[in-house]
Design a protein around this motif. Sequence first.
Motif, PDB file in Angstrom:
ATOM      1  N   ILE A 126      50.546  54.358  43.092  1.00 12.70           N
ATOM      2  CA  ILE A 126      50.804  53.403  41.800  1.00 12.70           C
ATOM      3  C   ILE A 126      49.384  52.820  40.882  1.00 12.70           C
ATOM      4  CG2 ILE A 126      51.150  50.098  41.877  1.00 12.70           C
ATOM      5  CD1 ILE A 126      52.481  50.801  44.679  1.00 12.70           C
ATOM      6  N   GLN A 127      49.977  52.945  40.077  1.00 10.43           N
ATOM      7  CA  GLN A 127      49.518  52.047  39.071  1.00 10.43           C
ATOM      8  C   GLN A 127      48.793  50.937  38.348  1.00 10.43           C
ATOM      9  OE1 GLN A 127      47.226  55.129  36.955  1.00 10.43           O
ATOM     10  NE2 GLN A 127      46.906  53.129  34.634  1.00 10.43           N
ATOM     11  N   THR A 128      48.241  49.554  38.539  1.00 11.62           N
ATOM     12  CA  THR A 128      48.328  48.876  37.887  1.00 11.62           C
ATOM     13  C   THR A 128      48.188  48.760  36.610  1.00 11.62           C
ATOM     14  OG1 THR A 128      46.690  47.425  38.533  1.00 11.62           O
ATOM     15  CG2 THR A 128      47.626  47.421  39.903  1.00 11.62           C
ATOM     16  N   GLN A 129      48.666  47.113  35.685  1.00  8.55           N
ATOM     17  CA  GLN A 129      48.606  46.688  34.551  1.00  8.55           C
ATOM     18  C   GLN A 129      46.962  46.524  34.598  1.00  8.55           C
ATOM     19  OE1 GLN A 129      51.820  43.970  33.949  1.00  8.55           O
ATOM     20  NE2 GLN A 129      53.243  45.871  32.888  1.00  8.55           N
ATOM     21  N   HIS A 130      46.706  45.414  33.237  1.00 14.00           N
ATOM     22  CA  HIS A 130      45.722  45.526  33.082  1.00 14.00           C
ATOM     23  C   HIS A 130      45.467  44.029  33.783  1.00 14.00           C
ATOM     24  CE1 HIS A 130      43.987  48.295  29.397  1.00 14.00           C
ATOM     25  NE2 HIS A 130      44.384  48.412  30.190  1.00 14.00           N
ATOM     26  N   ILE A 131      44.261  43.749  34.612  1.00 13.96           N
ATOM     27  CA  ILE A 131      44.291  42.487  35.531  1.00 13.96           C
ATOM     28  C   ILE A 131      42.806  42.016  34.838  1.00 13.96           C
ATOM     29  CG2 ILE A 131      43.844  41.151  37.540  1.00 13.96           C
ATOM     30  CD1 ILE A 131      44.906  44.550  38.409  1.00 13.96           C
ATOM     31  N   PRO A 132      43.702  40.812  34.698  1.00 14.87           N
ATOM     32  CA  PRO A 132      42.101  39.999  33.748  1.00 14.87           C
ATOM     33  C   PRO A 132      40.827  39.341  35.120  1.00 14.87           C
ATOM     34  CG  PRO A 132      43.914  38.129  34.180  1.00 14.87           C
ATOM     35  CD  PRO A 132      45.104  40.288  34.922  1.00 14.87           C
ATOM     36  N   ARG A 133      39.929  39.673  34.922  1.00 19.20           N
ATOM     37  CA  ARG A 133      38.728  39.402  35.861  1.00 19.20           C
ATOM     38  C   ARG A 133      38.695  37.590  36.421  1.00 19.20           C
ATOM     39  NH1 ARG A 133      34.645  42.118  37.149  1.00 19.20           N
ATOM     40  NH2 ARG A 133      33.448  40.288  37.096  1.00 19.20           N
ATOM     41  N   GLY A 134      38.641  37.528  37.846  1.00 19.67           N
ATOM     42  CA  GLY A 134      38.205  36.016  37.999  1.00 19.67           C
ATOM     43  C   GLY A 134      36.581  35.376  37.749  1.00 19.67           C
ATOM     44  N   ALA A 185      38.750  48.322  31.930  1.00 20.96           N
ATOM     45  CA  ALA A 185      39.572  48.586  31.125  1.00 20.96           C
ATOM     46  C   ALA A 185      38.913  47.468  30.264  1.00 20.96           C
ATOM     47  CB  ALA A 185      40.875  48.593  30.603  1.00 20.96           C
ATOM     48  N   GLY A 186      37.170  47.926  28.836  1.00 24.30           N
ATOM     49  CA  GLY A 186      36.843  46.106  27.894  1.00 24.30           C
ATOM     50  C   GLY A 186      36.384  45.061  29.598  1.00 24.30           C
ATOM     51  N   GLU A 187      37.871  43.676  28.765  1.00 25.41           N
ATOM     52  CA  GLU A 187      36.980  42.461  29.942  1.00 25.41           C
ATOM     53  C   GLU A 187      37.974  42.576  30.931  1.00 25.41           C
ATOM     54  OE1 GLU A 187      34.669  39.864  29.603  1.00 25.41           O
ATOM     55  OE2 GLU A 187      33.759  41.661  27.503  1.00 25.41           O
ATOM     56  N   SER A 188      38.506  43.702  31.387  1.00 22.11           N
ATOM     57  CA  SER A 188      39.779  43.605  32.930  1.00 22.11           C
ATOM     58  C   SER A 188      39.481  44.767  33.581  1.00 22.11           C
ATOM     59  CB  SER A 188      41.086  42.982  32.415  1.00 22.11           C
ATOM     60  OG  SER A 188      41.780  44.757  31.112  1.00 22.11           O
ATOM     61  N   PHE A 189      40.236  44.903  34.201  1.00 19.31           N
ATOM     62  CA  PHE A 189      39.917  46.472  34.578  1.00 19.31           C
ATOM     63  C   PHE A 189      41.861  46.575  35.466  1.00 19.31           C
ATOM     64  CE2 PHE A 189      39.931  42.825  38.195  1.00 19.31           C
ATOM     65  CZ  PHE A 189      41.096  43.392  38.828  1.00 19.31           C
ATOM     66  N   TYR A 190      42.258  48.175  35.858  1.00 20.02           N
ATOM     67  CA  TYR A 190      42.728  48.334  36.963  1.00 20.02           C
ATOM     68  C   TYR A 190      42.920  48.846  38.016  1.00 20.02           C
ATOM     69  CZ  TYR A 190      42.796  52.424  33.843  1.00 20.02           C
ATOM     70  OH  TYR A 190      42.221  53.806  33.827  1.00 20.02           O
ATOM     71  N   LEU A 191      44.257  49.542  38.789  1.00 17.47           N
ATOM     72  CA  LEU A 191      43.653  49.707  39.803  1.00 17.47           C
ATOM     73  C   LEU A 191      45.153  50.571  40.301  1.00 17.47           C
ATOM     74  CD1 LEU A 191      43.551  46.404  42.291  1.00 17.47           C
ATOM     75  CD2 LEU A 191      41.423  48.151  41.390  1.00 17.47           C
ATOM     76  N   ARG A 192      44.310  52.003  40.941  1.00 11.63           N
ATOM     77  CA  ARG A 192      45.399  52.942  41.953  1.00 11.63           C
ATOM     78  C   ARG A 192      45.484  52.912  42.764  1.00 11.63           C
ATOM     79  NH1 ARG A 192      42.518  56.046  37.343  1.00 11.63           N
ATOM     80  NH2 ARG A 192      43.506  56.334  35.210  1.00 11.63           N
TER      81      ARG A 192
END
Length: 208
Positions: free
Chosen positions: A174-182, A125-132
């Motif tokens: 579970i679905q996470t919110q947007h997670i910033p990349r490390g 999702a753009g510069e981040s991602f999310y997990l299901r």
Amino acid sequence: MVLVTDYGSMPAAATRPAGSRSKTALIALSAAALLAVVGVVAVVYQAEALPIALETVNENTAAQPDGAILEDVPATIVAPVPGPPDFNGASAVVARLPNIGFAPSMLTEKGFETRGSFTVRKSRAGESFYLRVYGKLNHNIRCTLRGYRNLSGDFTGNTIYTGFKKIYVGKSQIQTQHIPRGITGEFDIMTCRDLGNGEVQYFRIRYD
């Protein structure tokens, strides 16, 4: 022959000067106003003459009215969060990692991975991602995402906690919110636990 004698005319009634009634009313109104001012001054003087009672305020209970139930107020300086401290650039705690090897994970390479009864899918999702995360049907699950960093230079081979941590709870999925990349050298591990049967699985996301 008629004799007419002039005895003079009857004296005219005394006339009241014009405006005398309004002047009388104005004088009465002025007197009433003067009496009112004198009364206010007397009341103010009496109030100033009364002694002033000083009250000591307890800052711990100042916000609680009399008779109310006192509640514990948290301290201004809170205690550190339980668990490993964040890396501050000078000191750190060596992380304890689950035994999942060091090879690139399917989650990192392909965007999805299945371990035991858990399946995790990664979406960008753009510069981040999310997990299901998908678990067993109607099972309560709990997943913890924690960040780690591989040190280099004189500390090569050591892994520390970055302080990044998110906890997700759900039923069946579970679905996470947007997670910033490390950054390069960092990676995250998602620990998923089935709260019904105790199953635990680990998923790694590497940033290279």
